[in-house]
Motif scaffolding. Sequence first.
Motif: not given
Ligand code: UGA
Length: 426
Positions: A152-155, A204, A208, A249, A251, A257, A260, A320-321, A405
Motif C-alpha cells: 500500500f505504499l505511495r511513491e 488491494k 485503491n 484524498f 484535494q 494519475g 496505479c 504525476f505528483k 493543484r
Molecule cells: O497501488 C499503488 O501503487 C499505490 O497507489 C497510490 O499511490 P500513488 O499512486 O503512489 O500516489 P497517490 O499519493 O495515491 O496519488 C495518486 C494520484 O492521485 C492524486 N491525488 C491524490 C490525493 C488527492 O487528494 N488528490 C489527488 O488528486 C495525486 O496527485 C496522484 O496523481 C495509493 O495511494 C497507494 O496506497 C498504493 O499503494
Amino acid sequence: MKILIIGTGYVGTTTGLIFCEMGHQVTGLDLDDRKIQALQRGELYFFEPGLEDLLIKHVQSQRISFTSNTEMAIKSHDVIFICVGTPQDLDGSADLLYVKNVAEAIGQYMNSYKVIVTKSTVPVGTAELVTNWIKRQQPVPIPFDVVSNPEFLREGSALQDALRPDRIIIGTESEKARTIIKELYQNFQCPIVETNLKASEMIKYAANSFLAMKISYINELARLCDKLGINVNDVSTGIGLDHRIGPHFLQAGMGYGGSCFPKDVSALLQTARQHDSPLSILEKVVEVNKDQSVYFIEKMNRAIEGGVKHKTIAVLGLAFKANTDDTRESPSLQLIEHLLQAQAVIRTHDPVVNMASKLPQFSTIPETVSDSDAVIICTDWDDYKTLDWAALKPLMKQPIVFDGRNMLNRAEMETLGFFYHGIANY
Ligand SMILES: O=C(O)[C@H]1O[C@H](OP(=O)(O)OP(=O)(O)OC[C@H]2O[C@@H](n3ccc(=O)[nH]c3=O)[C@H](O)[C@@H]2O)[C@H](O)[C@@H](O)[C@@H]1O
Ligand SMILES: NC(=O)C1=CN([C@@H]2O[C@H](COP(=O)(O)OP(=O)(O)OC[C@H]3O[C@@H](n4cnc5c(N)ncnc54)[C@H](O)[C@@H]3O)[C@@H](O)[C@H]2O)C=CC1
C-alpha cells in the motif's frame, strides 16, 4: 530469514530495504542487468526520497545484494516475494505476463519447499493461476504455498509508508505459510489482517478504487463549487474533519494519475464485468477523472483571450505528483496532449523528470515562463509553492496563472496583478 525479492522497481526495492531494516537478509533479483549493477553500487536508479541512503547502508553492511541470476536466486531462497509490474492490458484488465514468467521460473528451478508471496497488485484468482503455472513447470512435484500480501505504499513517501503501514494483509490458505510470513512482519506496529487469498487480492483493488473515488468526488464537486464561487478547499476541510470521512484524498486537482490508480480501477472494473456484477460508481469515477483535464482546458480557453491556440503555455511539473520521477499516466502529460492538439506552444519544467528529448524543457523556472501567455502548475512540487511571482511577471507576455493543484493564494496573486485561476480556489 533469507528473502528473495523478484523485481527491483519502486515496490521491490523498498520492500527489500524495509526487510533489511527488520533484520532479515535480502536478495533482489531483476532481469534488467543495468538496474542490478546500479543497485549493487548503492545507486538508486529512480527518484524516491530517503531510499538511497538506506540502500547504501544495507549494501555496505551486505544485508542486501542484487543479482540477475534467476536460477541461483530461486534455488537459494525459501521465501520469495513477487514484485514485478502488472500493467494495464489492451482490454483494461491487468496484464499478468511478468507474474506468469516469474511463476514459471520458480516452478522450473525450485528444489525445496518455498513460500511464494505475491506483492504485485493482481486480480482476484491470480494466486490460483500462480499455483498452476508453478505446478506445470515443476519437473517433479515439490510442495510450496502461495500467499497474497499486497503493498500500500505511495511513491514519494514509499519509505515511511512501508516502514509504518496502516495495516498488513496476509491472505493464504496455508497455516504453515501464514506463520512464516507473520514472523517476517513481527516487528511491525500495525494491525495484521489475516484472510484467504481472494479477499486479500480484492482488498488491494478495493482500497485503491475507494481512494480514486474520493478524488473524483471532490473534483466533480469542485466544478460545481467553481460555478457557485465556493472555495472547495474549505469544503474539503469541513467534511474531512468528520472522522467517518477523513481529511485525506480530498484535494481537488487535475485528476488522479500514476502507475496505479488508473490501471487498478480499470482492472477491478474488468473483473466486475467478467462476473456480470457491474461497479457503476467506479465507471463514473473513471469518467469524471477523464473529464477533469477537459474541464481544465475549457477553463483555459475561456480565460485566455482567443483561447490557447498558438499561445505559449509554460507547464510547471511533469511528474504525476510531487516527490517522484514517475510520469506514468501523469495528468500533466494528458493536459499537454490536449494543449498540443489545440495548437498551443508548450514550454515545460520539472525539478526531477527529464523529458527534454520529447518536449521543450527548461532547467530554470524563469526560462520556462519567459514569453509565455500563461503558466499552469500541474504537479504539486514544493518548489512551486514558493516562487517569486513578482520577479517572474515581467518575463511573461501575459500575467495569467492556472493553478491545477490549488497551491497558490488567490488574493496574493491578484495583488501582484495576476489573473489567477485555480480549481474552485477562492
Ligand atoms: O497501488 C499503488 O501503487 C499505490 O497507489 C497510490 O499511490 P500513488 O499512486 O503512489 O500516489 P497517490 O499519493 O495515491 O496519488 C495518486 C494520484 O492521485 C492524486 N491525488 C491524490 C490525493 C488527492 O487528494 N488528490 C489527488 O488528486 C495525486 O496527485 C496522484 O496523481 C495509493 O495511494 C497507494 O496506497 C498504493 O499503494
Ligand atoms: N509503484 C507503486 O507505488 C506501487 C506499485 N504496486 C504494485 O507493485 C507492482 C510493481 O510495481 P512497481 O514497483 O511500480 O513496478 P516497476 O515497473 O517499477 O518494477 C518492476 C520490476 O520488475 C522487473 N521484472 C519484470 N519481469 C521480471 C522477471 N521475470 N524477473 C525479474 N524481474 C522482473 C522489471 O525489470 C522491473 O524492474 C505492480 O503490480 C504495482 O501495481 C503496489 C503498491 C505501490
